[in-house]
Design a protein around this motif. Structure first.
Motif, PDB file in Angstrom:
ATOM      1  N   GLN A 308       0.788  -1.222   0.000  1.00  0.00           N
ATOM      2  CA  GLN A 308       0.000   0.000   0.000  1.00  0.00           C
ATOM      3  C   GLN A 308       0.824   1.278   0.000  1.00  0.00           C
ATOM      4  OE1 GLN A 308      -2.232   0.421   3.797  1.00  0.00           O
ATOM      5  NE2 GLN A 308      -1.519  -1.635   4.250  1.00  0.00           N
ATOM      6  N   CYS A 309       2.163   1.131  -0.071  1.00  0.00           N
ATOM      7  CA  CYS A 309       3.003   2.331  -0.036  1.00  0.00           C
ATOM      8  C   CYS A 309       3.334   2.822  -1.444  1.00  0.00           C
ATOM      9  CB  CYS A 309       4.308   2.041   0.697  1.00  0.00           C
ATOM     10  SG  CYS A 309       4.107   2.066   2.462  1.00  0.00           S
ATOM     11  N   LEU A 310       3.577   4.110  -1.512  1.00  0.00           N
ATOM     12  CA  LEU A 310       4.074   4.694  -2.753  1.00  0.00           C
ATOM     13  C   LEU A 310       5.559   4.379  -2.853  1.00  0.00           C
ATOM     14  CD1 LEU A 310       3.521   6.748  -5.090  1.00  0.00           C
ATOM     15  CD2 LEU A 310       4.368   8.480  -3.536  1.00  0.00           C
ATOM     16  N   HIS A 311       5.966   3.718  -3.929  1.00  0.00           N
ATOM     17  CA  HIS A 311       7.370   3.348  -4.048  1.00  0.00           C
ATOM     18  C   HIS A 311       8.164   4.322  -4.904  1.00  0.00           C
ATOM     19  CE1 HIS A 311       6.161  -0.338  -2.144  1.00  0.00           C
ATOM     20  NE2 HIS A 311       7.424  -0.641  -1.978  1.00  0.00           N
ATOM     21  N   ALA A 312       7.593   4.672  -6.061  1.00  0.00           N
ATOM     22  CA  ALA A 312       8.345   5.548  -6.954  1.00  0.00           C
ATOM     23  C   ALA A 312       7.755   6.950  -6.927  1.00  0.00           C
ATOM     24  CB  ALA A 312       8.294   4.995  -8.364  1.00  0.00           C
ATOM     25  N   VAL A 315       3.790   8.189 -10.025  1.00  0.00           N
ATOM     26  CA  VAL A 315       2.822   7.181  -9.615  1.00  0.00           C
ATOM     27  C   VAL A 315       2.592   6.157 -10.720  1.00  0.00           C
ATOM     28  CG1 VAL A 315       0.510   6.878  -8.666  1.00  0.00           C
ATOM     29  CG2 VAL A 315       1.811   8.893  -8.113  1.00  0.00           C
TER      30      VAL A 315
END
Lengths: 691, 691
Positions: A308-312, A315
């Motif tokens: 559920q996390c933003l990685h890059a 988006v």
């Protein structure tokens, strides 16, 4: 029910009436001709039984049915039987009903309906209060149900059992790897740098189209071989100890071409295909890596948090989501790119909207043509049949409904294809998407379409000038169609649940297949495979009944008992089916509920709007007081989605953080996600690990 | 500019003209009377210089100004000077301009405007193409700028420096602790179970109202004491070696009551308050724990990931967010509950909407009364002053604008209070919220309000009947108000940037304070504290100019050079101010940009709509072709927010995962979040650790 009691008692029908129990390795229960025993079993089964036999999704479906039952019972008490409403309607003699809603046969009941109250009578206040009561209790029921489903989901998700999908996330839209690095190295180094402790390994999704084709061919030949061997074995009777070696032609569809010995031919083909498959597997793993991957973590919390996390920063790259179960992954959709998915989604929405709008036209034509009088004019040869009174009565009552039901049964497949074309990565999500589309379709076309029917076309000009008038128009057309929907609901539970419980069609199909087609054990097992509950059509079908019953409750109260019977019978029959027949084909941990919730609310809003229109038609002076209700429904929907919805999108960390029974066997988790066509013993694991 | 060159060269004014450099410990630069040197410095400063002197937020603001400059230059080339447009307007002699847009003085320029082209002339095609060009290039510029800002933000966030807020998250809506457990234990065990490795410690937010009051009292006495001691020291002149001990009265406002020796009195009070403060601190820490907490993690990735994950099943409990910097925390808002925040938000929205609507009325009245003629009638005593030609000219030109500007300057404080009342937890977020409100206010009231002005009231009936006509009405009223906005823009950069650069008001205030009020070093430092750039009003003010210039570019092209001067001058002056004067009061890593982006797009949509209306007024047959543009703008806004926005809400893990220069001193991180009133040396750390 009688059929069911009689047929299910025969042991040879067990595989049709108890497949779920058989597959779970349980006994098939006491076989008794007592027609009450299955009812007792269904009633005594707890929610935990349902979950253990058929999964959380089914339990959630029963929460929905229960809410439906309570809702309809409530309608009776809130609107019709409520002490204050009954006298209000019955004692009002200011109106003589001219166009009765039930063809003159239910005069007594019609006296209970709102039509019996005079224009702008102060007695209508009682109905306003009734509508408010129904709305408030619906909110209460939905709130309780949402909370309960949320608990069910949490309990399932924090179970100490190891479920492979809880250790896995799906990454899509991986950018092109930098020069001199393979996709696999890129993915590994990316995730290892962010999760140095919990990252286990990755599996890059590959383009398996070629390898699947070879694998399917191979499996086909293997099946053929077993079948031929079976036949050969059986032909070795006492009279013919050598047996007859089965043969087939290798030309088009087995009809022409050279005649060959099937066993030899298949063996030859299999030996030919195995090295080809292995070569293709290697090529696939090495060269056909796509831009998505499955990432495996050694801890449940890490996977839940990574999902559920933003990685890059952008988006549209490295988009993550929790992985669905391996069995419900739609592999071909995994590698669609971000914008492709977006565009597909909106294109599909437009297509669905067009379908909804233009399906109205054939439905309108059908309801015009399928009156008996018109049919006789069009097809004069049916006249002698129609003259028999019994057939005539049945046809008159059910013909338009049967036409409608047949017409609608063609649709779900189309909608399912469209949903999959959106680029949805999991089967359960596709089912939810289909169910949503189907709901809007049925409500807009069947309910509103049939109701407005012919009136709409004549008054389309009026609607154009005053778009608001559509609600009052709808309200004004409702009474005339009450009979149609009454029979519709009745047909649904009489024929629908009758067929459901007795399983006559699967039974016949099974016996026919057994007799003429099935040669091997595997063939037989395929013949009685029960499938799952089919939420994609079941949920919206029930929802249509909710909508109909809600909207007609005040206008034609006769529909309410029908609604109660529908939901109560449905609950009973399906509980039996869930416990004994259907095998769930996926587990989404109740993610269907938010959709059900929203649509019940949509039905409620429609109810509130029609009531607004109907009271307007009655020229009730204080009608605007009902404007508060749709607004309240929207606020309620907003609060619910704020409070509950996110947990249905993601796993809450406090849930994922519960302790496990044992530390997971990560190699097993990894293996369970390898697609069948790639997982043969011959391909060495290390190589497989590379992709 | 001359004033600035002259005044800034004097060393005693350094603290007014170079406070940022002084506070950073840098020299104040070459002091030269060369008026070009500061321009050269401003021009030669790189973006990195800006970031190091004034932070990412300021750099982002310059990205915005640059976009504004390019945009306006582009307008010239795209609409006015574009070879195809010029001949098109100039050579069309079909219209004799009767109501010229510039009061008859700029006839030549008016020939370039669209008003010069005849009704429904095919020459209007050229303008349609121009509008398309402007829109497309705006999209391109905004896209580039968003990408650039995203890079700036990422670079700042992945810097190897240790920033305390990157190791911290803010948790709100903690449910009541179970029986027999303190809040602190509850929070600790909750997070320790989810993050066994990376959880460092927690700090429960306490109700510091009481302790703050005592602390402020104490600080007040301490300040008074230093001041008194300073005065006493200074009074020990040669003639009076004993000095005069300063005295004061302890009654109401120091005006009545007993006269006491200030130094003694203050010492007494301080000694009295210190134990009281300590006792209160202990009580606060032990008993006044609220339902929110700051959680400290030992790794940046863990904090970034924890700040964006769903922790509890119910979204209204354990809500997490990345912690803002300690200096911009709004402590009093931290413990508002979920639903309280929601309700407050919507209540504030309603209040703001009402404010926007009803401010229109006084503005309408002002623009009616502040014509000179009306004023003379109302205030006959100003007649002699007005008769002087110079004053008369100035007043005639600027009076309504000055009235408007004064009126508007009252508003930001109100909006800031409202934004804080929403329950926003950080200063920078409150500034963004204020800026948004202020933008809608200025555009709706100043731009649309003034433009429609009196016409609106007379035609309000027409608007009611045909709501769509508001756009064509707006377009029709635009030309008449061109002069007003021309002078508005001119005033803004002449007076506004003049005051900004010369800093006359802060200079005078500083010198007055220095002379009469300041006794100690601390007093002095307070007197020249420069504050920050004040984005809350600066951004929407610039945005109004963007809107005005865009919307008038075709109708009154004279406004474009004014726009260019405004942005170019602004860029230059503010670059100087950012490098030398203003000290940022917070760092939000460019989170202002998405707001700026959306509002520039809103201005563009307004431009597209007015052009639609204006071409409609010109009875151009192909006007509907412009309908595509607002739709394109909405799609563009949607794509941008999809692609970029989430990174401005959360820290991407790949960014947070970069290596640090050194492992963080967690004790220091923790200490930096302790509020001043609770952080005395006397309270032992272990105790502090409990809350």
């Amino acid at each position: 029910m009688l059929l069911f009691t009689w047929l299910s008692a025969k042991p040879e029908n067990d595989v049709v009436y108890y497949p779920n129990r058989i597959l779970k390795g349980l006994d098939t229960g006491l076989r008794t001709r007592n027609p009450v025993s299955w009812i007792k079993e269904a009633l005594s089964a707890t929610e935990d039984d349902i979950i253990s036999m058929s999964g959380v999704d089914t339990a959630v479906y029963f929460v929905y049915l229960t809410t439906g039952i309570i809702l309809t019972i409530l309608l009776v008490s809130g609107i019709v039987l409520l002490p204050m409403l009954l006298p209000v309607s019955v004692t009002d003699h200011s109106v003589r009903l001219t166009n009765t809603t039930s063809n003159g046969t239910f005069d007594q009941l019609d006296q209970l309906s709102m039509g019996h109250v005079g224009q702008s009578s102060p007695r209508l206040w009682a109905y306003v209060i009734g509508i408010y009561l129904v709305s408030i209790v619906t909110y209460y029921l939905l709130w309780k149900a949402y909370k309960h489903v949320s608990d069910l989901r949490a309990t399932a998700l924090m179970s100490p059992e190891i479920r492979v999908e809880q250790f896995t996330i799906l990454v899509r839209d991986i950018p092109n790897p930098p020069e001199g690095e393979t996709r696999k190295e890129q993915v590994d180094s990316y995730f290892r740098s962010i999760y140095p402790d919990t990252f286990f390994r990755s599996m890059v999704v590959t383009d398996t189209k070629e390898v699947n084709k070879i694998w399917e061919e191979l499996e086909g030949y293997r099946k053929k071989l077993t079948r031929a061997e079976c036949l050969y074995l059986r032909s070795k009777t006492v009279g013919n100890p050598e047996g007859v070696r089965p043969t087939n032609r290798i030309g088009f569809l087995g009809l022409c071409g050279k005649k060959v010995d099937t066993i030899e031919y298949c063996n030859e083909k299999i030996n030919e295909l195995i090295p080809k498959l292995e070569a293709e597997q290697k090529i696939t793993l090495r060269e056909k890596q796509l831009s998505s991957a499955l990432i495996f973590f050694s801890s449940r919390v890490a996977a839940a948090s990574a999902g559920q996390c933003l990685h890059a920063r952008m988006v549209d790259t490295w988009t993550v989501m929790e992985a669905p179960e391996p069995r419900q992954l739609i592999w071909s959709n995994l590698s669609l790119h971000f914008y492709e998915r977006q565009v597909r989604k909106y294109v599909v929405y437009i297509i669905v909207a067009l379908t909804i709008v233009f399906y109205m036209i054939p439905i309108g034509i059908i309801s015009a043509f399928t009156t008996l009088k018109n049919l006789m004019k069009l097809l004069p040869f049916i006249k002698p049949v129609v003259k028999i009174t019994v057939i005539r009565t049945v046809l008159e009552a059910y013909l338009p409904q049967i036409a409608l039901i047949i017409f609608l049964s063609l649709l779900p497949k189309l909608l399912m294809c469209l949903s999959k074309a959106e680029g949805i990565p999991s089967e359960s999500h596709a089912v939810r998407a289909t169910s949503g589309k189907y709901f809007y379709f049925t409500v807009l076309n069947v309910f509103i379409g049939v109701t407005l029917g012919a009136t709409l076309f004549s008054t389309i000009k009026e609607v154009e000038d005053h778009p608001n008038s559509i609600i009052s128009l709808l309200a004004a057309s409702l009474p005339a169609n009450a009979t149609f929907f009454l029979t519709y609901v009745a047909l649904k539970f009489f024929v629908g649940y009758g067929l459901e419980l007795s399983r006559i069609i699967p039974l016949i199909v099974y016996h026919l297949k057994k007799k003429y087609l099935c040669k091997t054990e595997a063939d037989l097992r395929e013949a009685w495979a029960p499938g799952d509950l089919g939420y994609a059509t079941r949920v919206p079908a029930d929802m249509l009944i909710v909508t109909i019953v809600l909207c007609y409750s005040v206008i034609a109260p006769l529909i309410i008992p029908f609604g109660i019977v529908y939901f109560a019978l449905g609950w009973l029959v399906l509980r039996n089916q869930a416990l004994k027949v259907y095998v769930p084909s996926y587990e989404s941990y109740g993610r269907m509920w938010p959709h059900i919730h929203t649509r019940i609310l949509a039905a409620l809003v429609l109810y509130q709007l029609t009531m607004l229109g109907y009271l307007g038609v009655k020229e009730f002076y204080y009608t605007p007081i009902l404007f508060l209700l749709p607004i309240a429904s929207l606020i309620f929907a907003f609060i619910c989605s704020k409070k509950f919805y996110r947990f249905f999108q993601h796993t809450a960390l406090e849930v994922a953080g519960r302790e496990l029974k044992e530390s997971p066997n990560m190699e097993r988790v990894f293996r369970s996600f390898v697609p069948l066509s790639l997982s043969t013993d011959k391909v060495d694991y290390d190589h497989l690990g590379d992709a």
